[in-house]
Design a protein around this motif. Sequence first.
Motif, mmCIF file in Angstrom:
data_model
loop_
_atom_site.group_PDB
_atom_site.id
_atom_site.type_symbol
_atom_site.label_atom_id
_atom_site.label_comp_id
_atom_site.label_asym_id
_atom_site.label_seq_id
_atom_site.Cartn_x
_atom_site.Cartn_y
_atom_site.Cartn_z
ATOM 1 N N PHE A 21 1.464 -1.426 0.060
ATOM 2 C CA PHE A 21 0.309 0.586 -0.403
ATOM 3 C C PHE A 21 1.418 1.488 -0.125
ATOM 4 C CE2 PHE A 21 -2.665 3.424 1.509
ATOM 5 C CZ PHE A 21 -4.008 2.995 1.437
ATOM 6 N N ILE A 22 1.929 1.399 0.731
ATOM 7 C CA ILE A 22 2.272 2.359 1.351
ATOM 8 C C ILE A 22 3.598 2.736 -0.156
ATOM 9 C CG2 ILE A 22 4.499 3.274 2.319
ATOM 10 C CD1 ILE A 22 3.713 1.824 5.005
ATOM 11 N N LEU A 23 4.242 1.487 -0.915
ATOM 12 C CA LEU A 23 5.252 1.866 -2.258
ATOM 13 C C LEU A 23 4.400 2.519 -3.370
ATOM 14 C CD1 LEU A 23 7.097 -1.758 -1.622
ATOM 15 C CD2 LEU A 23 7.777 1.027 -0.941
ATOM 16 N N SER A 24 2.455 1.651 -3.419
ATOM 17 C CA SER A 24 1.957 2.001 -4.588
ATOM 18 C C SER A 24 1.266 3.531 -4.580
ATOM 19 C CB SER A 24 0.645 1.428 -3.875
ATOM 20 O OG SER A 24 0.284 1.581 -5.240
ATOM 21 N N VAL A 25 1.317 4.205 -2.774
ATOM 22 C CA VAL A 25 0.951 5.497 -2.726
ATOM 23 C C VAL A 25 2.580 6.261 -3.049
ATOM 24 C CG1 VAL A 25 0.578 7.520 -1.478
ATOM 25 C CG2 VAL A 25 -0.468 5.172 -1.538
#
Length: 333
Positions: free
Chosen positions: A151-155
């Motif tokens: 999730f963090i990497l995608s954001v």
Amino acid sequence: MGAYRLLLAVLVAVSHMGKTFMGLNPGVIAVISFLIISGFVMTSLIERNYQAPGKVGLFYLDRVLRLYPQFLLYFFAASAVLYILFPGSPQEAELTFKNIAASLAMVPLGFYMFGATGSGILPPAWSLGLEMCFYLVIPFLILYRARGVAFILSVAVFIPACLGLINTDVYGYRLLPGVLFIFLCGSYLYKPQAKSLAIVAGTAVAAALIFIAIMAGWIERRPSNAEVAAGIALGVPVVYLLTKLKYHRADEFLGNISYGVFLNHYAVMYFLHGLWPISSYDAYTVAKILGLSFLLSGVSYYCVERPALKLRHALRGGVKDGGRQVRGGETAA
């Protein structure tokens, strides 16, 4: 959720007829809700049926049986219409062995912008390539508890894309790295805990603020960035509320024909335009296209998809959720 999925398919269709709403592309907003729904349904499907590394292959087979039957029907239908009614057109020129083979592999459809395959035969199918990429990774994100990191990497990819630091449309809408967090918003909505609800709610609020900033001119308007932000802000609360509704047979029926409408409306548009050139998509023309699309989708569901549905049920071993059969794994309870 079936009626909502059909509405989303209709919004995609009318967007391909050039319709906009307050300057926004409703098709892009609809696709974002599809991603959220997909995240929810795939998490439910994996946790109920395929929650073991050794079952990942069966999950992939389940997804192939879901996506391919109607895709193959309408891909070849669109190809036939282009070949017969539009010789010499740019779309007909895409009917090469390379493009057809790559399209049938489905994943390359999501990379058409890099020349992996053409995009003119069945334009909406590019998102199926994106879906397939998500299917490849979601079992491992769930099994190995890696959703938070993903999730963090995608954001971290989406934000610079939204701001235009990298290609906005490609990395902020069409490729998995930039939209994986949208899928995961739906994933977190399945059996949500306080932490996951906070993440999803915070994402929706942030998306709403980004949308306001774009429309106010504080963030530069770029292809798809306003629509993606609006899609997240609207889609998250709508999908959350719909997951609380009880199963209803009429809702299931509407959901059953949504996939066919999503796939076949371009083939219908090609066919009608080939017979009687369409100068504009007035209300009558739109209604005619959608009516024929609904009819064909109903026929293709019962004649093409239902046999595959039986195989999928057999694959899952008649899994029940709370004593009630979850029909097809697509209509959320």
